[in-house]
Design an enzyme around this catalytic site. Structure first.
Site, PDB file in Angstrom:
ATOM      1  N   TYR A  66       0.852  -1.189   0.000  1.00 55.00           N
ATOM      2  CA  TYR A  66       0.000   0.000   0.000  1.00 55.00           C
ATOM      3  C   TYR A  66       0.889   1.241   0.000  1.00 55.00           C
ATOM      4  CZ  TYR A  66      -3.693  -3.260   1.487  1.00 55.00           C
ATOM      5  OH  TYR A  66      -4.577  -4.316   1.582  1.00 55.00           O
ATOM      6  N   HIS A  79      -0.524 -12.247   1.451  1.00 58.09           N
ATOM      7  CA  HIS A  79      -1.470 -11.409   0.716  1.00 58.09           C
ATOM      8  C   HIS A  79      -2.040 -12.123  -0.505  1.00 58.09           C
ATOM      9  CE1 HIS A  79      -2.168  -6.793  -0.004  1.00 58.09           C
ATOM     10  NE2 HIS A  79      -3.289  -7.483  -0.052  1.00 58.09           N
ATOM     11  N   GLY A 102     -18.170  -2.448  -1.037  1.00 53.02           N
ATOM     12  CA  GLY A 102     -18.036  -2.468  -2.495  1.00 53.02           C
ATOM     13  C   GLY A 102     -17.157  -1.356  -3.019  1.00 53.02           C
ATOM     14  N   ARG A 103     -16.023  -1.126  -2.325  1.00 47.93           N
ATOM     15  CA  ARG A 103     -15.098  -0.046  -2.698  1.00 47.93           C
ATOM     16  C   ARG A 103     -15.817   1.304  -2.754  1.00 47.93           C
ATOM     17  NH1 ARG A 103     -10.379  -2.688  -4.045  1.00 47.93           N
ATOM     18  NH2 ARG A 103     -10.666  -4.867  -4.630  1.00 47.93           N
ATOM     19  N   GLY A 104     -16.747   1.473  -1.829  1.00 49.12           N
ATOM     20  CA  GLY A 104     -17.469   2.735  -1.702  1.00 49.12           C
ATOM     21  C   GLY A 104     -18.763   2.793  -2.480  1.00 49.12           C
ATOM     22  N   PHE A 105     -18.981   1.856  -3.402  1.00 47.42           N
ATOM     23  CA  PHE A 105     -20.174   1.918  -4.243  1.00 47.42           C
ATOM     24  C   PHE A 105     -21.443   1.773  -3.408  1.00 47.42           C
ATOM     25  CE2 PHE A 105     -23.108   1.295  -7.609  1.00 47.42           C
ATOM     26  CZ  PHE A 105     -22.508   1.704  -8.781  1.00 47.42           C
ATOM     27  N   PRO A 129     -15.917  -4.151   2.260  1.00 47.19           N
ATOM     28  CA  PRO A 129     -17.285  -4.541   2.634  1.00 47.19           C
ATOM     29  C   PRO A 129     -18.337  -3.572   2.116  1.00 47.19           C
ATOM     30  CG  PRO A 129     -16.187  -3.532   4.509  1.00 47.19           C
ATOM     31  CD  PRO A 129     -15.139  -3.699   3.435  1.00 47.19           C
TER      32      PRO A 129
END
Length: 326
Positions: free
Chosen positions: A55, A122, A204-207, A202
């Site tokens: 990251y 990972h 949805g990547r902000g969706f 969790p």
């Protein structure tokens, strides 16, 4: 905040994913707010902080290390190794014993700590036997550099092979209302073996928060512009699902994102989502979801509003999917 168990490891019922503070989702130039968000999380009882060596790369571990300096005893610190990047941004994996040892030592230095509480592989390296990778990981535990071990985006067979070498404490994989493919085989395998489940993305990547109304809302360098579910061809179809969830959320007096998190919390006491944010406002909203109780009837309506058959687009493009769960 209530606590849950990942294997033998006690953590807060919800963690904090720190990736977006340093990579993937647009501009990352406000370390002050990111550190304040981590401090706020600790104040609210969030103990599980999640990062990884890739990251940034590397900058997120340094950021988390700065944030927890002086508060190390309040943190269950999770980081990861194993992803490597090839030409053209193709995701690969590396799991040889020497690399395991090297990555751990480098992460410890960047984080400024003497041990990692939960160390994940990972991605599984298809060219190195899991027995070699997990033998090296077990040596890290014996040396006191790591307390517990986890694995990310692994198949049920790989989870079993790793667990046969050293107990797997947690599986970290994508799980949300619009990513449910691990429910048929992987979740039952984890429960059979006593392995906790840590869902990433969790929301949805902000969706699933309902905050996005168009792909044009995303910054030019945002990872999501490369993901099929955010493409122009699929965006509106997926947005219709969010609007259906919004109706249910409004009835309950919560946000769509809180409803999505509450649904995930209802999947079991061994499930500890790690929604990511770099802002305290969104953190407070996410933490509040841990106090929402759903009835069986509400869960049925939520799942009917977001059926897996209605999700448009794959999780990843080919360049990222090659090292995802096999």
């Amino acid at each position: 905040m209530a606590t849950r168990k990942l294997g033998e490891l006690t953590v807060s019922a919800q963690g904090l994913g720190c990736m977006g503070m340093s990579s993937a989702y647009g501009v990352h130039d406000d370390d002050t707010e990111s550190i304040a968000t981590i401090h706020r999380a600790l104040d609210l009882g969030v103990t599980l902080l999640d990062t990884a060596n890739v990251y940034g790369p590397e900058t997120n571990e340094r950021l988390v290390g700065r944030a927890i300096a002086g508060r190390r005893d309040e943190v269950v610190l999770a980081t990861k190794f194993g992803i490597v990047w090839g030409e053209g941004g193709v995701m690969g994996a590396r799991g040889d014993a020497a690399f395991v040892q090297q990555c751990c030592d480098e992460s410890l230095a960047r984080l400024g700590v003497d041990h990692i509480d939960l160390y994940y592989q990972h991605r599984v390296d298809p060219n190195v036997p899991l027995e070699e990778t997990w033998g090296a990981l077990s040596e890290l535990v014996a040396a006191g550099k790591v307390r517990y071990l986890g694995i990310s985006e692994a198949s049920a067979d790989d989870i079993r092979r790793a667990h046969a070498v050293h107990p797997v404490t947690a599986l970290q994989s994508e799980w949300s209302l619009w990513t449910r493919d691990l429910e048929s085989e992987i979740v039952p395998t984890c429960r059979e073996l006593g392995i906790g489940i840590v869902p990433f993305s969790p929301l949805g990547r902000g969706f699933l928060t309902g905050a996005l109304t168009s792909a044009a809302d995303l910054p030019a360098d945002d990872l999501r512009r490369r993901l099929p579910r955010f493409s122009d061809a699929n965006f509106d179809r997926n947005l219709a699902i969010v609007e259906a969830l919004r109706t249910l959320a409004d009835e309950k007096g919560v946000t769509p994102g809180q409803l999505a998190l509450a649904w995930l919390h209802s999947r079991g006491d061994d499930v500890v989502p790690i929604p990511g944010t770099k802002r305290r406002t969104y953190l407070d909203q996410n933490v509040a979801a841990t106090h929402i109780t759903l009835t069986p009837a509400e869960i049925t309506r939520i799942e009917a509003a977001a059926p897996t058959s209605a999700i448009a687009g794959a999780r990843y493009p080919d360049t990222l999917a090659r090292a995802a769960r096999r």
